[in-house]
Every structure is written in C-alpha cells, then in structure tokens.
Design a protein around this motif. Structure first.
Motif, PDB file in Angstrom:
ATOM      1  N   PRO A  62       0.798  -1.235   0.000  1.00 46.26           N
ATOM      2  CA  PRO A  62       0.000   0.000   0.000  1.00 46.26           C
ATOM      3  C   PRO A  62       0.822   1.272   0.000  1.00 46.26           C
ATOM      4  N   ALA A  63       2.084   1.183   0.417  1.00 42.62           N
ATOM      5  CA  ALA A  63       2.924   2.387   0.395  1.00 42.62           C
ATOM      6  C   ALA A  63       3.329   2.773  -1.020  1.00 42.62           C
ATOM      7  N   HIS A  64       3.268   1.808  -1.961  1.00 46.13           N
ATOM      8  CA  HIS A  64       3.654   2.065  -3.356  1.00 46.13           C
ATOM      9  C   HIS A  64       2.604   1.430  -4.268  1.00 46.13           C
ATOM     10  N   PRO A  65       1.400   1.945  -4.273  1.00 45.74           N
ATOM     11  CA  PRO A  65       0.294   1.256  -4.952  1.00 45.74           C
ATOM     12  C   PRO A  65       0.451   1.117  -6.460  1.00 45.74           C
ATOM     13  N   LEU A  66       1.184   2.009  -7.108  1.00 36.76           N
ATOM     14  CA  LEU A  66       1.298   1.976  -8.564  1.00 36.76           C
ATOM     15  C   LEU A  66       2.537   1.237  -9.058  1.00 36.76           C
ATOM     16  N   ALA A  67       3.419   0.862  -8.144  1.00 31.97           N
ATOM     17  CA  ALA A  67       4.626   0.097  -8.496  1.00 31.97           C
ATOM     18  C   ALA A  67       4.968  -0.774  -7.296  1.00 31.97           C
ATOM     19  N   GLN A  68       4.191  -1.823  -7.115  1.00 36.63           N
ATOM     20  CA  GLN A  68       4.257  -2.576  -5.873  1.00 36.63           C
ATOM     21  C   GLN A  68       5.487  -3.487  -5.806  1.00 36.63           C
ATOM     22  N   ASN A  69       6.067  -3.535  -4.597  1.00 32.21           N
ATOM     23  CA  ASN A  69       7.147  -4.472  -4.273  1.00 32.21           C
ATOM     24  C   ASN A  69       8.394  -4.272  -5.143  1.00 32.21           C
ATOM     25  N   ASP A 128       3.835  -5.583 -22.395  1.00 31.82           N
ATOM     26  CA  ASP A 128       4.539  -5.244 -21.159  1.00 31.82           C
ATOM     27  C   ASP A 128       5.254  -3.902 -21.243  1.00 31.82           C
ATOM     28  N   LEU A 129       4.564  -2.940 -21.840  1.00 24.20           N
ATOM     29  CA  LEU A 129       5.113  -1.597 -22.012  1.00 24.20           C
ATOM     30  C   LEU A 129       4.440  -0.575 -21.109  1.00 24.20           C
ATOM     31  N   ASN A 130       3.705  -1.042 -20.119  1.00 21.99           N
ATOM     32  CA  ASN A 130       3.053  -0.121 -19.200  1.00 21.99           C
ATOM     33  C   ASN A 130       4.070   0.503 -18.253  1.00 21.99           C
ATOM     34  N   THR A 131       3.642   1.574 -17.611  1.00 19.08           N
ATOM     35  CA  THR A 131       4.412   2.226 -16.555  1.00 19.08           C
ATOM     36  C   THR A 131       3.432   2.591 -15.443  1.00 19.08           C
ATOM     37  N   PRO A 132       3.949   2.981 -14.285  1.00 18.80           N
ATOM     38  CA  PRO A 132       3.024   3.439 -13.245  1.00 18.80           C
ATOM     39  C   PRO A 132       2.166   4.626 -13.665  1.00 18.80           C
ATOM     40  N   ALA A 133       2.548   5.305 -14.733  1.00 24.01           N
ATOM     41  CA  ALA A 133       1.767   6.444 -15.214  1.00 24.01           C
ATOM     42  C   ALA A 133       0.650   6.039 -16.171  1.00 24.01           C
ATOM     43  N   THR A 134       0.707   4.797 -16.705  1.00 30.60           N
ATOM     44  CA  THR A 134      -0.271   4.404 -17.720  1.00 30.60           C
ATOM     45  C   THR A 134      -1.247   3.335 -17.245  1.00 30.60           C
ATOM     46  N   THR A 135      -1.040   2.795 -16.048  1.00 32.10           N
ATOM     47  CA  THR A 135      -1.942   1.773 -15.528  1.00 32.10           C
ATOM     48  C   THR A 135      -2.014   1.912 -14.018  1.00 32.10           C
ATOM     49  N   THR A 136      -3.144   1.501 -13.444  1.00 30.12           N
ATOM     50  CA  THR A 136      -3.350   1.703 -12.003  1.00 30.12           C
ATOM     51  C   THR A 136      -3.241   0.423 -11.195  1.00 30.12           C
ATOM     52  N   ASN A 137      -2.955  -0.734 -11.834  1.00 33.45           N
ATOM     53  CA  ASN A 137      -2.984  -1.966 -11.040  1.00 33.45           C
ATOM     54  C   ASN A 137      -1.690  -2.228 -10.268  1.00 33.45           C
ATOM     55  N   ASP A 150      13.565   1.947 -21.330  1.00 31.06           N
ATOM     56  CA  ASP A 150      13.650   3.227 -20.623  1.00 31.06           C
ATOM     57  C   ASP A 150      12.657   4.246 -21.179  1.00 31.06           C
ATOM     58  N   VAL A 151      11.396   3.843 -21.249  1.00 33.43           N
ATOM     59  CA  VAL A 151      10.375   4.783 -21.689  1.00 33.43           C
ATOM     60  C   VAL A 151      10.027   5.720 -20.543  1.00 33.43           C
ATOM     61  N   PRO A 152       9.485   6.886 -20.822  1.00 29.87           N
ATOM     62  CA  PRO A 152       9.166   7.830 -19.751  1.00 29.87           C
ATOM     63  C   PRO A 152       8.197   7.235 -18.732  1.00 29.87           C
ATOM     64  N   GLY A 153       8.471   7.502 -17.470  1.00 31.76           N
ATOM     65  CA  GLY A 153       7.549   7.093 -16.422  1.00 31.76           C
ATOM     66  C   GLY A 153       7.884   5.808 -15.710  1.00 31.76           C
ATOM     67  N   VAL A 154       8.999   5.138 -16.075  1.00 32.43           N
ATOM     68  CA  VAL A 154       9.353   3.889 -15.408  1.00 32.43           C
ATOM     69  C   VAL A 154       9.887   4.167 -14.006  1.00 32.43           C
ATOM     70  N   VAL A 155      10.057   3.092 -13.221  1.00 33.86           N
ATOM     71  CA  VAL A 155      10.584   3.215 -11.862  1.00 33.86           C
ATOM     72  C   VAL A 155      12.107   3.377 -11.959  1.00 33.86           C
ATOM     73  N   PRO A 156      12.662   4.519 -11.575  1.00 30.44           N
ATOM     74  CA  PRO A 156      14.101   4.749 -11.788  1.00 30.44           C
ATOM     75  C   PRO A 156      14.987   3.716 -11.113  1.00 30.44           C
TER      76      PRO A 156
END
Length: 300
Positions: A62-69, A128-137, A150-156
């Motif tokens: 829950p602390a990182h809901p858009l990029a979990q674990n 598998d081209l989603n990022t935390p900016a393009t999907t909410t799961n 390295d598309v925009p919006g990935v987890v650095p």
C-alpha cells in the motif's frame, strides 16, 4: 542451441513479487519436481542446476500502490542477472525458470553486459510496455519491457539496477505472439512511437516456424535471449498462466513448441526464460504441467 555448446545451466527465480497475486513463485520447484532436469539430461545435455534466487511471495504494497514491491523485484532481477552471467561466462546456455516476466530483465542485464548488441525475442500475449503512469494496477510484471527500453515514467530504481539506460534498443526487440486487443492505450502509443517489430498470436498459431524465423531475422547478428510468457498460450489448451484471459485465442502448446525449437536452434541463441506460470491453474488438468515440461525439454 549452438553445435559447440552442450552445457545448460538452470536458474530459478521463485518470485511473484511483481505480479498480481501469489502462485508463480511455485513454478521453479514444480517444474523440477515434474522431471524437467531429468528429461533434459535424457536428451544428452550436460545440465547444471544453479539453484534459485530469493523466494518471494506477492503481498499488497500500500505504500507504493502503482509500483508494488519494487525493492523485492530488484533483488530478484539482480539475482537472475548474477546467475545468468556466471553461466554465460562458463560458456553454457541458460534456462531461467520464473516466476514473473520480470526475469527477462535480469537475463538481458547479464547478456547485454557481455554483448552490447544482444537482442530479445519476447513471446507474450502482452507487450509489457506499461508504466506506473499508464496503468493503475501496480503490477510491475507487465511493465518489464518499458524498463528495458527506458520509456518515460518507469521506476528509476528498477531501471538503474539493470545497467546503462536504455538497456535495449527498439531494433533489438521483437514481440512475438502479441494480442493487439490486450494492449492498453499507453502501450499502443509507446509501441507505435518506437516502431517495435511485432507478430500477432494469430500469425504465430498459423505458421509457428515461419513466424519465429521472420522475427529472428529482425534481431541483428548478436546473441539473443528468448522470453516465454505462458499467457501467450490458449488457456483452454494449456491452463498454466497466471492470466486466465486467453481462452480460445492464440497458439496452443504444440505451436509454441515449434516456435521455441526454431529460435533455440539458432546459433545466436543463449538464454530461454519462462515466466507467468502458476501451477495452481492446472489443478483441473493435472497433465498440463507434464506436457509443458516435455515441451521445454524438447526445445533443446
């Protein structure tokens, strides 16, 4: 597999940390229990079991809901990279048993470090081209290729753990088995902007060897890895995947076996990774795991 190499290293990545739920972490153990290593050895291969990376079972983050674990994912991916790299340095080909699709990140981290012109044949229903900016799961396992490219919006932190960015150029990637209807709008936008090579699941099912050969021809002359996400399979033919949505669409196990055999016979081939296999899905078809094991062994 190249004629000059007969050694095969097995690497396990028992992690579902980047997935949607628990289950995939069981796959490396179950595939071994169903005789995968014995079947490979029966085909004349010198098989070394390199063991497993960290055992990780998905839990909500829950602390990182858009990029979990993400931290667990990084630990798993870097363990894969280290084990694959050691096997490659010993001139073995490698079979990586996932776990989630994110094993492909560790594979490419190791392979590109040793061969900057390395390429990837990605067999998957999804791109598998989603990022935390393009999907909410929040599931990182359908964001893997976005991090390699390295598309925009990935987890650095995850991107940077792989090596120089981008780790993979668009021209060294081919998507094989794609279901265009399964892509999110964000994925379609990224795919089109990068001009990624792609072959649909319908094309793969119609002529697996030809589809694989055409895809391989786009990858250049360097070594390549193959990643198989089992959700490319028609779920009613082989109920194995974490994602159960691919019912009565896409190739069956026999068609995927033909494509894999074509790819792994190429002298440029070095690594095959498998992801998204959830053994609990085959409870109603107990023979599905055995059929899959025979398919993997037959590829070599």
């Amino acid at each position: 597999m190249s004629d000059i190499r007969h050694r095969l290293a097995i690497v396990g990545a028992p992690s579902s940390a980047g997935s949607y739920a628990a289950g995939q972490e069981q796959a490396p153990r179950v595939l071994r229990e169903h005789g995968l290593l014995e079947q490979l050895r029966d085909r004349g291969l010198d098989v070394t079991d390199s063991g497993d990376g960290p055992l990780q079972v998905w839990a909500p983050d829950p602390a990182h809901p858009l990029a979990q674990n993400a931290h667990a994912v990084i630990a798993s991916v870097t363990a894969v990279a280290a084990q694959v790299g050691e096997a490659l340095d010993g001139d073995a080909d490698v079979l990586v048993l996932g776990g989630s699709c994110l094993v492909a990140l560790g594979v490419m981290s190791a392979l590109v470090e040793r061969a900057p012109d390395a390429a990837l044949l990605y067999i998957d229903r999804h791109s598998d081209l989603n990022t935390p900016a393009t999907t909410t799961n929040g599931a990182l396992d359908w964001m893997g290729l976005a991090h390699l490219l390295d598309v925009p919006g990935v987890v650095p932190e995850l991107r940077d753990a792989l090596g120089p960015s981008p780790l993979l150029a668009p021209g060294r990637l081919h998507l094989l088995g794609l279901d265009p209807a399964a892509s999110t709008p964000g994925e379609r936008s990224i795919r089109d902007a990068l001009g990624l090579g792609m072959t649909t699941g319908a094309e793969l099912a119609a002529d697996p060897r030809a589809a694989a050969s055409r895809a391989l021809a786009t990858l250049g002359t360097g070594p390549f890895a193959v990643h198989l996400d089992v959700d490319v399979l028609d779920f009613t033919d082989a109920p194995l995947a974490q994602d159960t949505g691919g019912r009565n669409t896409g190739p069956g196990l026999a068609q995927v076996a033909e494509a894999l055999t074509t790819a792994c016979a190429d002298p440029r081939f070095r690594v095959l990774s498998v992801g998204e296999l959830n053994p609990t899905r085959s409870a109603g078809d107990p023979g599905a795991i055995d059929r899959f094991v025979s398919t993997l062994a037959g590829v070599f």
